[in-house]
Design an enzyme around this catalytic site. Structure first.
Site, mmCIF file in Angstrom:
data_model
loop_
_atom_site.group_PDB
_atom_site.id
_atom_site.type_symbol
_atom_site.label_atom_id
_atom_site.label_comp_id
_atom_site.label_asym_id
_atom_site.label_seq_id
_atom_site.Cartn_x
_atom_site.Cartn_y
_atom_site.Cartn_z
ATOM 1 N N ASP A 80 0.980 -1.014 0.026
ATOM 2 C CA ASP A 80 0.059 -0.010 0.130
ATOM 3 C C ASP A 80 0.984 1.090 -0.060
ATOM 4 O OD1 ASP A 80 -2.211 1.730 0.315
ATOM 5 O OD2 ASP A 80 -1.700 1.811 2.584
ATOM 6 N N ASP A 88 -0.197 5.050 0.857
ATOM 7 C CA ASP A 88 -0.559 5.915 2.144
ATOM 8 C C ASP A 88 -0.467 5.341 3.453
ATOM 9 O OD1 ASP A 88 -1.940 8.617 0.712
ATOM 10 O OD2 ASP A 88 -1.743 6.718 -0.583
ATOM 11 N N GLU A 128 -1.579 10.327 4.441
ATOM 12 C CA GLU A 128 -2.684 9.968 3.747
ATOM 13 C C GLU A 128 -2.700 11.182 2.586
ATOM 14 O OE1 GLU A 128 -4.767 7.535 3.390
ATOM 15 O OE2 GLU A 128 -3.643 6.422 5.277
ATOM 16 N N SER A 153 -2.442 0.926 -4.716
ATOM 17 C CA SER A 153 -2.688 2.017 -3.748
ATOM 18 C C SER A 153 -4.245 2.449 -4.027
ATOM 19 C CB SER A 153 -1.856 3.213 -3.792
ATOM 20 O OG SER A 153 -2.253 4.224 -2.960
#
Length: 334
Positions: A123, A125, A132, A211
């Site tokens: 992933d 963030d 984020e 993502s």
């Protein structure tokens, strides 16, 4: 040998344990043995590892009737212990999660090896980077609080991800696209990211990002680190401003899992050598599709379901997990 007689520092254990090829862990003692065990694994990572920590682990193993052998210390980014077990025990997993350790510890069915080709899909963030991105964009656009609240709920699995993303992006309508450049220029990497990527690629692994964030930022990481692939969302732009929409198929939990599987097949990577790393509920399907799913600084719902969880370290902890298997072929020697 009583565990309490070991030196306090792991780095000094070699001179004490070199009198036997392997050591059977039995509560507070170590018993010399020549018999390896590799039906399951227990990996512990952290500066707090010492004889007392090993004794504590031995007690838990004994309570769950899991036999374990201590392998030589792996060459890893942080102090690391590798124990081979005679079986995998879900009860031991539950017991480990109930205890508050000052180090990371994982009981695993299988452990990927850097001696063979592998695939790691992260992933982005709050995993590959410390922020984020959509929250940072929103803050600069003046709608930070509204977007951050939805992001938090989505990562905890309280909201359906695709709908939550559309709702958040809609709040960005009219914001100048230059905001994206500002966020990208100040994007803090998760500590250990470059070392993790460099080590894996040096071992012949493929490294990618899947993502629910945006290609503008994933592309930045790909260029800087030489990532093999990225898959993320595309923000629609017209006349230099965000339209408040996402173009194409949204990268949700199902798409992340599909991407990991597709990359694994494309590169011919065995399932046991596929690793997924993430922090939010949107990563759970990807973790389930991997041979090993690793949660990092994760939400409770993710920690509860991931095979491994890193809380006391950053991506250096992930690297230690993957480096640990090197010791499985070694024996304590003078």
């Amino acid at each position: 040998m009583w565990i309490s007689t070991l030196p306090e520092a792991l780095s000094e254990w070699q001179r004490t344990l070199c009198t036997a090829p392997l050591w059977q862990l039995a509560d507070d003692t170590l018993v010399a043995t020549e018999h390896a065990q590799d039906s399951a694994w227990l990996v512990a990572v952290g500066e707090a590892l010492n004889p007392a920590a090993l004794s504590r682990l031995g007690k838990l193993l004994g309570e769950q009737r899991v036999s374990a052998v201590l392998y030589p210390l792996p060459e890893a980014a942080r102090p690391t212990l590798l124990l081979g077990c005679d079986r995998f025990s879900p009860e031991l997993v539950a017991a480990l999660r109930e205890h508050a350790f000052a180090f990371d510890v994982c009981h695993l069915r299988t452990l990927p090896t850097l001696a063979q080709p592998g695939l790691l899909v992260m992933d982005m963030d709050s995993t590959a980077i410390r922020i984020e991105c959509i929250d940072e964009i929103a803050r600069l656009a003046g709608v930070g609080e509204q977007v951050a609240a939805v992001t938090a709920a989505a990562m905890q699995g309280k909201l359906e991800f695709a709908d939550s993303l559309r709702n958040r992006v809609a709040l960005l309508e009219g914001a100048p696209v230059s905001i994206l450049d500002e966020v990208a220029a100040n994007m803090p990497w998760m500590p250990g990211l470059p070392e993790l990527v460099e080590t894996l690629k040096g071992a012949g692994w493929k490294v990618a990002i899947a993502s629910g964030g945006f290609t503008r930022f994933a592309g930045e990481l790909q260029r800087a680190l030489g990532l093999d692939a990225i898959h993320a969302n595309e923000l629609a732009v017209e006349e230099g401003r965000l339209t408040g929409k996402v173009t194409g198929r949204i990268v949700d939990a199902a798409v992340k899992a599909e991407e990991l599987t597709a990359l694994g097949e494309q590169y011919g990577i065995a399932l046991t050598q596929r690793v997924a790393v993430g922090d939010g509920a949107n990563d759970l399907k990807m973790m389930a599709a991997a041979g090993l799913g690793i949660a990092i600084h994760a939400k409770p719902v993710v920690r509860a379901q991931a095979a491994a969880s890193i809380e006391h370290h950053d991506l250096d902890g992930v690297l230690c997990l993957l480096q640990a298997s090197r010791a499985a072929t070694l024996r304590w020697t003078r």
